[in-house]
Write a protein that holds these residues in place. Structure first.
Motif, PDB file in Angstrom:
ATOM      1  N   GLY A   1      60.443  34.778  39.305  1.00 32.69           N
ATOM      2  CA  GLY A   1      60.116  35.707  40.535  1.00 32.69           C
ATOM      3  C   GLY A   1      59.131  35.927  41.765  1.00 32.69           C
ATOM      4  N   GLY A   2      57.849  34.471  41.229  1.00 32.68           N
ATOM      5  CA  GLY A   2      56.396  34.517  41.987  1.00 32.68           C
ATOM      6  C   GLY A   2      55.421  33.805  41.666  1.00 32.68           C
ATOM      7  N   ARG A   3      54.856  33.451  42.277  1.00 32.61           N
ATOM      8  CA  ARG A   3      53.494  32.489  41.593  1.00 32.61           C
ATOM      9  C   ARG A   3      52.066  32.140  42.670  1.00 32.61           C
ATOM     10  NH1 ARG A   3      53.556  26.332  38.353  1.00 32.61           N
ATOM     11  NH2 ARG A   3      53.359  26.335  40.978  1.00 32.61           N
ATOM     12  N   THR A   4      51.631  33.295  41.951  1.00 27.92           N
ATOM     13  CA  THR A   4      50.073  32.505  42.545  1.00 27.92           C
ATOM     14  C   THR A   4      49.070  32.607  42.228  1.00 27.92           C
ATOM     15  OG1 THR A   4      50.890  34.837  44.066  1.00 27.92           O
ATOM     16  CG2 THR A   4      48.765  34.353  43.682  1.00 27.92           C
ATOM     17  N   GLU A   5      48.237  31.847  42.836  1.00 29.47           N
ATOM     18  CA  GLU A   5      46.718  31.005  42.324  1.00 29.47           C
ATOM     19  C   GLU A   5      46.113  32.107  43.121  1.00 29.47           C
ATOM     20  OE1 GLU A   5      45.249  26.514  41.569  1.00 29.47           O
ATOM     21  OE2 GLU A   5      44.032  27.791  43.861  1.00 29.47           O
TER      22      GLU A   5
ATOM     23  N   ALA B   1      52.994  42.476  30.631  1.00 31.21           N
ATOM     24  CA  ALA B   1      53.865  41.841  29.841  1.00 31.21           C
ATOM     25  C   ALA B   1      54.917  41.154  31.294  1.00 31.21           C
ATOM     26  CB  ALA B   1      54.949  43.117  29.479  1.00 31.21           C
ATOM     27  N   GLY B   2      55.168  39.876  30.653  1.00 31.82           N
ATOM     28  CA  GLY B   2      56.488  39.740  32.286  1.00 31.82           C
ATOM     29  C   GLY B   2      55.300  39.033  32.846  1.00 31.82           C
ATOM     30  N   VAL B   3      54.525  38.463  32.496  1.00 31.30           N
ATOM     31  CA  VAL B   3      52.989  38.019  33.521  1.00 31.30           C
ATOM     32  C   VAL B   3      52.777  36.536  32.227  1.00 31.30           C
ATOM     33  CG1 VAL B   3      51.043  37.898  34.434  1.00 31.30           C
ATOM     34  CG2 VAL B   3      52.393  39.939  34.725  1.00 31.30           C
ATOM     35  N   THR B   4      52.831  35.697  33.115  1.00 28.28           N
ATOM     36  CA  THR B   4      52.258  34.227  32.100  1.00 28.28           C
ATOM     37  C   THR B   4      50.797  33.548  33.302  1.00 28.28           C
ATOM     38  OG1 THR B   4      53.883  32.363  33.040  1.00 28.28           O
ATOM     39  CG2 THR B   4      54.173  33.498  31.252  1.00 28.28           C
TER      40      THR B   4
ATOM     41  N   LEU C   1      42.921  30.969  38.162  1.00 30.73           N
ATOM     42  CA  LEU C   1      44.120  31.496  37.191  1.00 30.73           C
ATOM     43  C   LEU C   1      45.170  31.015  38.240  1.00 30.73           C
ATOM     44  CD1 LEU C   1      42.892  34.929  37.025  1.00 30.73           C
ATOM     45  CD2 LEU C   1      42.220  33.076  35.261  1.00 30.73           C
ATOM     46  N   LEU C   2      46.233  30.649  37.336  1.00 31.18           N
ATOM     47  CA  LEU C   2      47.853  30.785  37.905  1.00 31.18           C
ATOM     48  C   LEU C   2      48.931  31.810  37.705  1.00 31.18           C
ATOM     49  CD1 LEU C   2      49.310  28.597  39.755  1.00 31.18           C
ATOM     50  CD2 LEU C   2      49.762  27.412  38.233  1.00 31.18           C
ATOM     51  N   ILE C   3      48.548  32.630  37.900  1.00 28.45           N
ATOM     52  CA  ILE C   3      50.051  33.304  37.456  1.00 28.45           C
ATOM     53  C   ILE C   3      51.258  33.641  38.071  1.00 28.45           C
ATOM     54  CG2 ILE C   3      49.737  35.844  37.110  1.00 28.45           C
ATOM     55  CD1 ILE C   3      47.247  34.528  37.074  1.00 28.45           C
ATOM     56  N   ALA C   4      52.061  33.130  37.682  1.00 26.50           N
ATOM     57  CA  ALA C   4      53.394  33.233  37.454  1.00 26.50           C
ATOM     58  C   ALA C   4      54.537  34.409  36.959  1.00 26.50           C
ATOM     59  CB  ALA C   4      54.554  32.231  36.986  1.00 26.50           C
ATOM     60  N   TRP C   5      55.254  34.882  37.069  1.00 30.40           N
ATOM     61  CA  TRP C   5      56.290  36.486  36.868  1.00 30.40           C
ATOM     62  C   TRP C   5      57.612  35.857  37.239  1.00 30.40           C
ATOM     63  CZ3 TRP C   5      52.724  37.227  40.518  1.00 30.40           C
ATOM     64  CH2 TRP C   5      52.909  36.769  42.102  1.00 30.40           C
TER      65      TRP C   5
ATOM     66  N   ARG D   1      54.645  41.402  41.127  1.00 28.41           N
ATOM     67  CA  ARG D   1      53.485  41.590  40.109  1.00 28.41           C
ATOM     68  C   ARG D   1      52.545  41.611  40.669  1.00 28.41           C
ATOM     69  NH1 ARG D   1      55.393  42.506  35.077  1.00 28.41           N
ATOM     70  NH2 ARG D   1      53.955  43.160  34.891  1.00 28.41           N
ATOM     71  N   LEU D   2      51.913  40.819  41.699  1.00 28.91           N
ATOM     72  CA  LEU D   2      50.262  40.566  41.845  1.00 28.91           C
ATOM     73  C   LEU D   2      49.803  41.883  42.169  1.00 28.91           C
ATOM     74  CD1 LEU D   2      48.396  38.547  42.801  1.00 28.91           C
ATOM     75  CD2 LEU D   2      49.699  38.803  45.362  1.00 28.91           C
ATOM     76  N   ALA D   3      50.096  42.952  42.524  1.00 28.58           N
ATOM     77  CA  ALA D   3      49.425  44.880  42.383  1.00 28.58           C
ATOM     78  C   ALA D   3      48.653  44.301  40.874  1.00 28.58           C
ATOM     79  CB  ALA D   3      49.760  45.450  43.384  1.00 28.58           C
ATOM     80  N   ASP D   4      49.698  44.489  39.897  1.00 26.79           N
ATOM     81  CA  ASP D   4      49.465  44.542  39.022  1.00 26.79           C
ATOM     82  C   ASP D   4      47.710  43.450  38.532  1.00 26.79           C
ATOM     83  OD1 ASP D   4      51.478  46.614  38.750  1.00 26.79           O
ATOM     84  OD2 ASP D   4      52.913  44.885  37.871  1.00 26.79           O
ATOM     85  N   VAL D   5      48.669  42.404  38.391  1.00 26.84           N
ATOM     86  CA  VAL D   5      47.481  41.344  37.876  1.00 26.84           C
ATOM     87  C   VAL D   5      46.303  41.910  38.914  1.00 26.84           C
ATOM     88  CG1 VAL D   5      46.770  38.826  38.737  1.00 26.84           C
ATOM     89  CG2 VAL D   5      48.734  39.584  37.677  1.00 26.84           C
ATOM     90  N   LEU D   6      45.931  42.570  40.237  1.00 32.32           N
ATOM     91  CA  LEU D   6      44.753  42.128  40.597  1.00 32.32           C
ATOM     92  C   LEU D   6      44.062  43.915  40.180  1.00 32.32           C
ATOM     93  CD1 LEU D   6      45.833  42.094  44.557  1.00 32.32           C
ATOM     94  CD2 LEU D   6      44.941  40.340  42.482  1.00 32.32           C
TER      95      LEU D   6
END
Length: 310
Positions: free
Chosen positions: A229-233, A251-254, A262-266, A272-277
């Motif tokens: 899905g994507g990966r963001t630092e 849910a569904g985010v590591t 933070l290294l975020i992946a889904w 899911r970046l908006a949910d993370v922010l």
């Protein structure tokens, strides 16, 4: 597209050790295929069976439809093999080495001379052709080693760790030579421990371990396995551990924290970046976000494990 190299059910045991376990492999004509695996994964045994120096316990290896063991003359004549160790004569010149190997394959006279000259140009050593191989640098010897594997004009070239122990300039020259060969229609099976080489040279990659192909695809397809899905630092100011916990609750985010990042992946699906922010709002201050591309090395470690083994 026509198949150049295929293995079906290839199996090899050494006593109680199952080195290659029913391996299946298919390489198309004109394709560069990278075979990646840790020490003891079965790479060398697989190559040994493909080039006909090891007999399989079961299964078949074919080169352009010719069974390596039932039709050895036809199959082996189509394969050029460049081993890890330089298999040349230091007391002969570069040109003499190539002439020697050409004669082993039945080349004579003008055809042999023209072939040797052409290969010296391909590997960039025409100006050193008449110097003793023993005076060559390690990188130059490896380039002549590749030329020796090509002297009989094979349609399939097998390169086993061709850049081990060479300087960056020689490595770059070898990679450029391989890329030119593939552009001219050569089929290449390439093994290496350098992930950036495989990513640069190979159209497709197979990760082998315990004698089986664990995953296969283009470098982009394999790297997409880590975060489809994507990966963001995300760089933050504040309590990084609290930020990690807030994102981990989604849910569904590591999430993995390292210092202020933070290294975020889904997985596959909506961004899911908006949910993370939103989860980080009021917990920390977000300084920067950046999309991060997975690496082939990360895929390799995820599939084969991170512990060293021999």
């Amino acid at each position: 597209m026509r198949t150049a190299l295929e293995c079906e059910g290839l199996t090899k045991r050494y006593g109680g050790l199952l080195a290659v376990d029913g391996l299946k492999l298919c390489v198309a004509q004109g394709e560069a295929y990278g075979l990646l695996g840790p020490n003891g994964s079965g790479k060398s045994t697989t190559i040994g069976m493909i080039v006909g120096v090891l007999a399989p316990d079961s299964g078949i290896a074919r080169v352009h439809g010719h069974d390596v063991w039932r039709q050895p003359r036809q199959a082996k004549g189509l394969v050029g093999y460049v081993p890890q160790e330089v298999a040349l004569y230091p007391d002969l010149t570069g040109r003499e080495n190539l002439r020697y190997f050409g004669r082993l394959f039945g080349l004579r006279g003008r055809r042999l001379a023209e072939r040797v000259s052409a290969l010296l140009d391909v590997v960039g050593l025409a100006d050193r052709a008449d110097q003793l191989l023993g005076t060559y640098s390690g990188g130059m010897q490896r380039r002549i080693n590749i030329a020796a594997g090509l002297v009989h004009e094979p349609s399939v070239l097998i390169l086993d760790e061709p850049t081990v122990g060479v300087d960056p300039q020689s490595r770059n020259a070898i990679l450029e030579s391989v890329q030119r060969l593939v552009a001219d229609g050569m089929t290449v099976l390439y093994t290496s421990h350098y992930m950036e080489e495989v990513e640069k040279v190979c159209d497709r990659v197979g990760v082998i371990d315990h004698g089986r192909i664990l995953a296969e695809g283009t470098p982009e397809e394999l790297m997409g396995m880590l975060a489809p899905g994507g990966r963001t630092e995300i760089e933050v100011e504040g309590d990084v551990r609290a930020a990690e916990a807030a994102v981990a609750a989604l849910a569904g985010v590591t999430v993995t924290a390292h210092r202020s990042r933070l290294l975020i992946a889904w997985g596959e699906g909506a961004d899911r970046l908006a949910d993370v922010l939103r989860a980080l709002d009021g917990v920390v201050t977000v300084v920067r976000t950046e999309a991060v591309r997975p690496t082939l090395e990360e895929v390799f470690l995820q599939l084969t494990g991170t512990s060293l083994r021999d």
